[in-house]
Design a protein around this motif. Sequence first.
Motif, short mmCIF file in Angstrom:
data_model
loop_
_atom_site.label_atom_id
_atom_site.label_comp_id
_atom_site.label_asym_id
_atom_site.label_seq_id
_atom_site.Cartn_x
_atom_site.Cartn_y
_atom_site.Cartn_z
N ILE A 101 20.17 -4.19 -1.80
CA ILE A 101 21.56 -4.53 -1.47
C ILE A 101 21.82 -4.10 -0.03
CG2 ILE A 101 23.95 -4.39 -2.20
CD1 ILE A 101 22.07 -5.56 -4.28
N ARG A 102 21.39 -4.94 0.90
CA ARG A 102 21.59 -4.69 2.33
C ARG A 102 22.05 -5.98 2.99
NH1 ARG A 102 16.22 -3.11 1.92
NH2 ARG A 102 15.72 -4.72 3.47
N HIS A 103 22.54 -5.84 4.21
CA HIS A 103 23.01 -7.02 4.93
C HIS A 103 21.90 -8.06 5.12
CE1 HIS A 103 26.94 -5.39 5.78
NE2 HIS A 103 26.42 -4.31 6.34
N ASP A 104 20.70 -7.60 5.44
CA ASP A 104 19.63 -8.54 5.76
C ASP A 104 19.00 -9.18 4.54
OD1 ASP A 104 18.65 -6.04 5.03
OD2 ASP A 104 16.77 -6.32 6.12
N THR A 105 19.23 -8.62 3.36
CA THR A 105 18.65 -9.18 2.14
C THR A 105 19.67 -9.89 1.27
OG1 THR A 105 18.99 -7.09 0.95
CG2 THR A 105 16.88 -7.39 2.08
N TYR A 106 20.96 -9.65 1.51
CA TYR A 106 21.97 -10.14 0.57
C TYR A 106 22.18 -11.64 0.68
CZ TYR A 106 25.52 -9.13 -2.87
OH TYR A 106 26.22 -9.05 -4.05
N PHE A 107 21.99 -12.20 1.86
CA PHE A 107 22.14 -13.64 1.98
C PHE A 107 21.12 -14.37 1.11
CE2 PHE A 107 24.19 -12.69 6.19
CZ PHE A 107 25.40 -13.26 5.88
N SER A 108 19.88 -13.89 1.12
CA SER A 108 18.86 -14.50 0.27
C SER A 108 19.16 -14.29 -1.20
CB SER A 108 17.48 -13.92 0.61
OG SER A 108 17.15 -14.16 1.97
N LEU A 109 19.80 -13.18 -1.51
CA LEU A 109 20.11 -12.87 -2.89
C LEU A 109 21.14 -13.82 -3.49
CD1 LEU A 109 19.52 -10.74 -5.14
CD2 LEU A 109 21.49 -9.46 -4.28
N ILE A 110 22.09 -14.28 -2.67
CA ILE A 110 23.17 -15.12 -3.21
C ILE A 110 23.05 -16.59 -2.79
CG2 ILE A 110 24.76 -13.16 -3.25
CD1 ILE A 110 26.12 -14.37 -0.76
N THR A 111 21.94 -16.97 -2.16
CA THR A 111 21.80 -18.36 -1.72
C THR A 111 21.91 -19.34 -2.87
OG1 THR A 111 20.45 -17.75 0.20
CG2 THR A 111 20.26 -20.01 -0.59
N VAL A 173 32.15 -2.18 4.58
CA VAL A 173 33.15 -1.12 4.41
C VAL A 173 32.58 0.03 3.59
CG1 VAL A 173 35.42 -0.57 3.46
CG2 VAL A 173 35.05 -2.75 4.64
N GLY A 174 31.85 -0.30 2.52
CA GLY A 174 31.29 0.75 1.67
C GLY A 174 30.28 1.62 2.40
N SER A 175 29.46 1.01 3.23
CA SER A 175 28.46 1.79 3.98
C SER A 175 29.13 2.77 4.94
CB SER A 175 27.54 0.84 4.75
OG SER A 175 26.83 0.00 3.87
N ILE A 176 30.22 2.34 5.56
CA ILE A 176 30.91 3.22 6.52
C ILE A 176 31.62 4.36 5.80
CG2 ILE A 176 32.78 3.31 8.22
CD1 ILE A 176 32.08 0.40 8.94
N LEU A 177 32.35 4.04 4.74
CA LEU A 177 33.14 5.06 4.05
C LEU A 177 32.29 6.08 3.30
CD1 LEU A 177 36.08 2.89 2.62
CD2 LEU A 177 36.01 4.25 4.73
N GLY A 187 28.93 2.38 14.17
CA GLY A 187 28.16 1.78 15.25
C GLY A 187 27.00 0.94 14.75
N THR A 188 26.33 1.43 13.70
CA THR A 188 25.22 0.68 13.11
C THR A 188 25.70 -0.63 12.51
OG1 THR A 188 24.05 2.75 12.62
CG2 THR A 188 23.35 0.77 11.42
N GLU A 189 26.81 -0.56 11.79
CA GLU A 189 27.33 -1.76 11.14
C GLU A 189 27.82 -2.79 12.16
OE1 GLU A 189 27.35 -2.46 7.83
OE2 GLU A 189 26.16 -0.64 7.58
N ILE A 190 28.47 -2.31 13.22
CA ILE A 190 28.94 -3.23 14.26
C ILE A 190 27.76 -3.91 14.95
CG2 ILE A 190 30.11 -3.34 16.49
CD1 ILE A 190 32.05 -1.24 15.49
N GLY A 191 26.67 -3.18 15.11
CA GLY A 191 25.48 -3.78 15.71
C GLY A 191 24.89 -4.90 14.88
N LEU A 192 25.15 -4.91 13.57
CA LEU A 192 24.65 -5.96 12.69
C LEU A 192 25.59 -7.16 12.58
CD1 LEU A 192 23.27 -3.77 9.76
CD2 LEU A 192 21.92 -5.04 11.43
#
Length: 314
Positions: A101-111, A173-177, A187-192
């Motif tokens: 469950i990450r930004h780079d894998t979630y698109f493939s998960l819900i395609t 939001v969950g990763s930041i909080l 900063g990490t999330e904004i970079g993505l």
Amino acid sequence: MTETGGRLATSAASTPAAAGSIYDLGYRHYDGPRLGRRHAARALFLHSLRGAYGIGRGGRAKIAPILLVGLAIIPAIVGVGIMALARQVGGGEFLADASPIRHDTYFSLITTLVMLFCAAQAPEILGRDQRHGLLSLYFSRALRRVDYALGRLAGIVIAILIFVLLPQSIIFVGSILSAADTGKQLGTEIGLLPAILGQAAIISLLLGSVATVVSAFTPRRIYATTSIIAVLFVTSLITSVLAERGSLVIARLLVLLSPNDVLDATNAFLFGRAGDEAATELAQLPGPVYVVAAAAITVACIALLVRRFERIPA
């Protein structure tokens, strides 16, 4: 007899002639401002967007979008909850890196869910107007045929964009909080964000344009849904089989024509990770080529869509 006839004649002459009745139904001439073509196109766009989620329609129309959106966001909610719990007890960063469950894998998960959303909603939005003969009403006013085509397409594309960005927003939001160092994680999330928004836009435009142009060629919902599934799902399967058995040139050509493989490759390129599809690995093409392929398919579908409604009898 004569007297009686005279009386009858006098009686008939004194009877008033039949006359029509006038009813005041309250119709009034409109003297207000004419909002024109731009307002009509905007109203059609909003109607398409609302219709994609069943807003303003019956309860049955809301079942499919609500179910698919729920299936798309539940893994994100669960993943963020597990990450937050792990970070409280220690070892959360390791779990975050190993989690699917990450930004780079979630698109493939819900395609697959996004494709089902397109197959379920696009035929309903475009097919009803053709089935009920409403196109002549649209085209008799300020709205032009190209406005209708692009308005419907824009509504479907934005609906898909909301669909794919909603779970990404939950992860963001969950990763930041849940992070111990909120500023660093922010900063990490904004970079993505460029990769997240770029891939979301590619998915929305590519799948939305394919589903819309297929739906425009038939008023029957079952035919349109079946055709969309065939284009989005079956082409990927055929590409994988032929790519494994064919030459490298054939594999490259087939991969660039398969929406699912193109999206997998653009996701890998934008996030700097390996792709999940075997066909893209066999093709061995650079990432920007898939971005160009996605843009080319989108433009071709939009051109076919506009041409369809320019020629369709209203």
